[in-house]
Design a protein around this motif. Structure first.
Motif, PDB file in Angstrom:
ATOM      1  N   VAL A 136      25.733   4.683 -40.692  1.00 43.03           N
ATOM      2  CA  VAL A 136      25.456   5.453 -39.488  1.00 43.03           C
ATOM      3  C   VAL A 136      25.042   4.460 -38.415  1.00 43.03           C
ATOM      4  N   LEU A 137      25.552   4.637 -37.200  1.00 39.77           N
ATOM      5  CA  LEU A 137      25.204   3.786 -36.058  1.00 39.77           C
ATOM      6  C   LEU A 137      24.639   4.630 -34.935  1.00 39.77           C
ATOM      7  N   GLY A 138      23.753   4.034 -34.170  1.00 40.04           N
ATOM      8  CA  GLY A 138      23.196   4.699 -33.001  1.00 40.04           C
ATOM      9  C   GLY A 138      22.134   3.835 -32.358  1.00 40.04           C
ATOM     10  N   ALA A 139      21.616   4.293 -31.211  1.00 42.24           N
ATOM     11  CA  ALA A 139      20.611   3.528 -30.477  1.00 42.24           C
ATOM     12  C   ALA A 139      19.186   3.863 -30.907  1.00 42.24           C
ATOM     13  N   SER A 140      18.990   4.975 -31.620  1.00 39.09           N
ATOM     14  CA  SER A 140      17.671   5.402 -32.057  1.00 39.09           C
ATOM     15  C   SER A 140      17.490   5.123 -33.542  1.00 39.09           C
ATOM     16  N   VAL A 141      16.514   4.282 -33.868  1.00 36.72           N
ATOM     17  CA  VAL A 141      16.247   3.944 -35.272  1.00 36.72           C
ATOM     18  C   VAL A 141      15.965   5.204 -36.080  1.00 36.72           C
ATOM     19  N   SER A 142      15.145   6.105 -35.542  1.00 40.30           N
ATOM     20  CA  SER A 142      14.782   7.311 -36.297  1.00 40.30           C
ATOM     21  C   SER A 142      15.993   8.224 -36.515  1.00 40.30           C
ATOM     22  N   GLU A 143      16.863   8.375 -35.501  1.00 42.13           N
ATOM     23  CA  GLU A 143      18.068   9.197 -35.662  1.00 42.13           C
ATOM     24  C   GLU A 143      19.026   8.584 -36.679  1.00 42.13           C
ATOM     25  N   VAL A 144      19.210   7.284 -36.601  1.00 44.57           N
ATOM     26  CA  VAL A 144      20.120   6.592 -37.525  1.00 44.57           C
ATOM     27  C   VAL A 144      19.618   6.751 -38.960  1.00 44.57           C
ATOM     28  N   ASN A 145      18.331   6.511 -39.185  1.00 47.77           N
ATOM     29  CA  ASN A 145      17.772   6.656 -40.534  1.00 47.77           C
ATOM     30  C   ASN A 145      17.854   8.096 -41.019  1.00 47.77           C
ATOM     31  N   SER A 146      17.551   9.044 -40.148  1.00 43.27           N
ATOM     32  CA  SER A 146      17.587  10.461 -40.519  1.00 43.27           C
ATOM     33  C   SER A 146      18.994  10.897 -40.906  1.00 43.27           C
ATOM     34  N   LYS A 147      19.984  10.501 -40.120  1.00 43.30           N
ATOM     35  CA  LYS A 147      21.373  10.906 -40.395  1.00 43.30           C
ATOM     36  C   LYS A 147      21.922  10.211 -41.644  1.00 43.30           C
ATOM     37  N   CYS A 148      21.520   8.966 -41.859  1.00 47.60           N
ATOM     38  CA  CYS A 148      21.968   8.262 -43.063  1.00 47.60           C
ATOM     39  C   CYS A 148      21.358   8.921 -44.303  1.00 47.60           C
ATOM     40  N   GLU A 149      20.099   9.302 -44.209  1.00 48.58           N
ATOM     41  CA  GLU A 149      19.444   9.992 -45.322  1.00 48.58           C
ATOM     42  C   GLU A 149      20.097  11.351 -45.582  1.00 48.58           C
ATOM     43  N   ALA A 150      20.575  12.019 -44.536  1.00 47.97           N
ATOM     44  CA  ALA A 150      21.270  13.297 -44.713  1.00 47.97           C
ATOM     45  C   ALA A 150      22.550  13.108 -45.536  1.00 47.97           C
ATOM     46  N   ILE A 151      23.259  12.018 -45.288  1.00 50.31           N
ATOM     47  CA  ILE A 151      24.461  11.727 -46.086  1.00 50.31           C
ATOM     48  C   ILE A 151      24.061  11.462 -47.534  1.00 50.31           C
ATOM     49  N   SER A 152      23.030  10.660 -47.734  1.00 49.95           N
ATOM     50  CA  SER A 152      22.561  10.357 -49.095  1.00 49.95           C
ATOM     51  C   SER A 152      22.159  11.628 -49.830  1.00 49.95           C
ATOM     52  N   ARG A 153      21.422  12.517 -49.152  1.00 54.88           N
ATOM     53  CA  ARG A 153      21.007  13.788 -49.773  1.00 54.88           C
ATOM     54  C   ARG A 153      22.218  14.625 -50.168  1.00 54.88           C
ATOM     55  N   GLN A 154      23.218  14.665 -49.275  1.00 55.69           N
ATOM     56  CA  GLN A 154      24.415  15.453 -49.573  1.00 55.69           C
ATOM     57  C   GLN A 154      25.135  14.892 -50.798  1.00 55.69           C
ATOM     58  N   LEU A 155      25.279  13.582 -50.870  1.00 57.97           N
ATOM     59  CA  LEU A 155      25.945  12.964 -52.024  1.00 57.97           C
ATOM     60  C   LEU A 155      25.171  13.240 -53.306  1.00 57.97           C
ATOM     61  N   ARG A 156      23.842  13.130 -53.235  1.00 60.80           N
ATOM     62  CA  ARG A 156      23.018  13.425 -54.417  1.00 60.80           C
ATOM     63  C   ARG A 156      23.134  14.889 -54.835  1.00 60.80           C
ATOM     64  N   SER A 157      23.248  15.783 -53.866  1.00 56.53           N
ATOM     65  CA  SER A 157      23.393  17.208 -54.198  1.00 56.53           C
ATOM     66  C   SER A 157      24.726  17.475 -54.905  1.00 56.53           C
ATOM     67  N   MET A 158      25.663  16.555 -54.760  1.00 55.10           N
ATOM     68  CA  MET A 158      26.964  16.660 -55.425  1.00 55.10           C
ATOM     69  C   MET A 158      26.931  15.986 -56.800  1.00 55.10           C
ATOM     70  N   GLY A 159      25.740  15.513 -57.213  1.00 55.35           N
ATOM     71  CA  GLY A 159      25.594  14.878 -58.520  1.00 55.35           C
ATOM     72  C   GLY A 159      25.921  13.398 -58.536  1.00 55.35           C
ATOM     73  N   LEU A 160      26.033  12.787 -57.363  1.00 54.81           N
ATOM     74  CA  LEU A 160      26.381  11.368 -57.275  1.00 54.81           C
ATOM     75  C   LEU A 160      25.126  10.531 -57.071  1.00 54.81           C
ATOM     76  N   THR A 161      25.195   9.262 -57.441  1.00 55.43           N
ATOM     77  CA  THR A 161      24.063   8.354 -57.313  1.00 55.43           C
ATOM     78  C   THR A 161      24.282   7.434 -56.124  1.00 55.43           C
ATOM     79  N   VAL A 162      23.323   7.445 -55.213  1.00 55.89           N
ATOM     80  CA  VAL A 162      23.376   6.567 -54.045  1.00 55.89           C
ATOM     81  C   VAL A 162      22.415   5.417 -54.290  1.00 55.89           C
ATOM     82  N   HIS A 163      22.869   4.220 -54.012  1.00 60.59           N
ATOM     83  CA  HIS A 163      21.990   3.054 -54.141  1.00 60.59           C
ATOM     84  C   HIS A 163      22.299   2.090 -52.999  1.00 60.59           C
ATOM     85  N   GLU A 164      21.650   0.944 -53.023  1.00 61.71           N
ATOM     86  CA  GLU A 164      21.820  -0.068 -51.979  1.00 61.71           C
ATOM     87  C   GLU A 164      21.646   0.540 -50.585  1.00 61.71           C
TER      88      GLU A 164
END
Length: 181
Positions: A136-164
């Motif tokens: 995720v790219l953007g000018a706001s650190v908090s927005e970038v981190n929040s949106k990246c975490e949203a992707i990670s949560r979605q992948l985990r909800s699908m039973g996948l493991t997110v790392h790195e």
């Protein structure tokens, strides 16, 4: 049947920021992506190994039914086989499905052969994915981190493991490219 079309990779020349601010990037990776994507039985049975006896395989039952040691069994691969010509494409589809379900609209996705993503406000973000990596790219650190975490949560909800997972930073490496925001 046939060979899958080219998997669209992110083209980072297709992002524009009109905010005159530095860009930050956060990212994540699917652990063992091909081996965690289960195939339905109808597909898995297309990827068989050589037959052997139940005794050689060390099994005494199949699907709750007892089998004798001399019974011939044919094991099959129940996950996405890396040598399968569609594996890369299917992994990409799963990843991008998660990116969309995490709240990214199509015009926020950095991809080959499409108009550039425009970041007009400091709160705007863009996302990219390639096979088992996402950012995720953007000018706001908090927005970038929040949106990246949203992707990670979605992948985990699908039973996948997110790392790195890497939090937002100006200097960041993604799929072999070094970004300096």
């Amino acid at each position: 049947t046939g060979v899958p079309g080219a998997t669209k990779s992110p083209t980072f020349t297709s992002i524009e920021s009109t905010t005159n601010q530095s860009l930050f990037m956060a990212s994540g990776d699917l652990a063992n992506a091909f081996y965690t994507l289960a195939l339905p039985d109808c597909m898995a049975k297309l990827f068989t190994l050589d037959s052997l006896t139940a005794g050689e395989a060390g099994i005494a039952e199949i699907d709750g039914v007892a089998v004798s040691p001399g019974t011939q069994v044919t094991p099959y691969v129940s996950v996405l086989a890396m040598g399968f010509s569609w594996a890369l494409h299917l992994c990409q589809v799963v990843l991008m499905n998660a990116v969309h379900h995490a709240g990214f609209r199509e015009q926020q996705i950095i991809s080959d052969k499409k108009p550039p993503v425009v970041l007009a406000k400091a709160s705007d973000t863009a996302a990219a994915g390639y096979v088992d990596n996402f950012c995720v790219l953007g000018a706001s650190v908090s927005e970038v981190n929040s949106k990246c975490e949203a992707i990670s949560r979605q992948l985990r909800s699908m039973g996948l493991t997110v790392h790195e997972e890497q939090t937002a930073s100006k200097q960041h490496e993604f799929v072999g490219l070094l970004f300096d925001g």
